[in-house]
Enzyme design. Sequence first.
Site, PDB file in Angstrom:
ATOM      1  N   HIS A 197     136.229  23.746  22.255  1.00 53.49           N
ATOM      2  CA  HIS A 197     134.795  23.677  22.538  1.00 53.49           C
ATOM      3  C   HIS A 197     134.394  22.226  22.657  1.00 53.49           C
ATOM      4  CE1 HIS A 197     133.269  22.183  18.619  1.00 53.49           C
ATOM      5  NE2 HIS A 197     134.302  22.828  18.107  1.00 53.49           N
ATOM      6  N   CYS A 198     133.328  21.968  23.402  1.00 55.84           N
ATOM      7  CA  CYS A 198     132.767  20.627  23.485  1.00 55.84           C
ATOM      8  C   CYS A 198     131.436  20.648  22.745  1.00 55.84           C
ATOM      9  CB  CYS A 198     132.620  20.182  24.937  1.00 55.84           C
ATOM     10  SG  CYS A 198     131.587  21.264  25.952  1.00 55.84           S
ATOM     11  N   ALA A 199     130.495  19.815  23.147  1.00 60.61           N
ATOM     12  CA  ALA A 199     129.229  19.726  22.415  1.00 60.61           C
ATOM     13  C   ALA A 199     128.387  20.981  22.552  1.00 60.61           C
ATOM     14  CB  ALA A 199     128.432  18.514  22.895  1.00 60.61           C
TER      15      ALA A 199
END
Length: 457
Positions: free
Chosen positions: A25-27
């Site tokens: 996942h990213c932000a």
Amino acid sequence: MDYKKMAQEILDEVGGPENVSNMTHCATRLRLTLKDTSNVDSKALEAIDGVQNAVNKAGQYQILIGTEVPKLYEEFEPLVKGESTDAMTQDNGSSGSIIGNIFSAISAIFAPLLPALAGSGILRGLLILAVQIGIISEDSGTYSILFVASMSVFYFLPVLLAFTSARRFGASPYISALIGASLIHPDFIALMGDAGNGATTDFFNIPVVLMEYNSTVVPIILSIWAFSYLYKFLDNHVTENLKLVVIPLVSLAIMVPLTVIIIGPIGVYSGEAVANVVNWLIERSSILTGIVVGGGWSVLVSLGIHWAVNPIMINNVSTYGFDYIVPFTFACNFAVIGTTIGVYFKAKNKKLRGFAVTGLVTVALSAIIEATLFGLLVKNKKLFLSQIIGGAVGGAYLGLTKVVTNAFVFGSVTTFPAFVENNSANFINAMIGLLISLVVSAILAYVFTRKDEQLAQ
């Protein structure tokens, strides 16, 4: 929000754990590499409570959740892995295109480190500001302690990237961290003496070109990618009762010399070459670069491929102490803010105005543009164009005045300290450039927005 229920619903819609070959996942987004995407219904995913958008881009299924995505990931990961706590093994045979797999890998490697990089960058900017206004002396212990706190993430990048790379490529994170640590061990650095990069030694009469690896990005990623193949081979062929000793012994004995003899120098020179090309282009036509990056950054974000540029910015900051590209991403973000302002003052629909205010606050404080991007701009081409033009015009000014940041940060009001340099002109020009982005996009959005504009569904 029931994140466990939400995680299970998402997993069901993407074909269950057996269809997930990699995840990260990213932000704001849950990023899944799926073995088969043919039966995944994006509309069904978007109908799940908490999911804002779902697209198949850059070799990944990207599911926009928002800033709460880490909480979802905590529930999603055990559902996929079951009882195992080991890193998920990535199929290096790879499904999807080579470019897509590269983007996917970059995202997975850097996403866990972004909060540390951003926080360190802000602290560094605040420390510079404190020195300039006389609150802290550079000769004090306070300065030294805070300097170490702000710069350690860059110095120890090989160790941190080794760990996250191992999780992506399916190797042991802890052995990988040791490989990274060996590159910055004081005794290894001492071999260079006063000569620095390019000094030589030997390993069993094999010439070794010595490099300084602290703050580097590319060498350790290449090294752990290569190590992942060795690790999987050893894991499959060493008997269970010998794995505890044999795997780390053989891994370190092979990978550390291999890295310093071959992989490391290749990584350093290739990383510097890419950064030099980008910086050369900026020096040759900084205005054009500002227009392209400032205006086009949101397009890269919408496709989920902006991660390919992040390592260049990180490398510039860690190598040179500053970067020209980060300010252009600020121009994009402040153009998004400007667009929300224009919509707010023109539209009469309460739901649309409320969404615009939420987007303004979110971007201004956290630099997260995805919710506004997918919820408003992508669905309204005229507003998207307003934001692109605003970012391009502001980016052109930032490029003209050669604005830099002293850290890799996300563009928001809270990260302004990254513009603080010894010359006050850098900060002043940064503020002018961002104001230009905001005002231009706000005016255009105001013009393009109808009074009866509705929030597109």
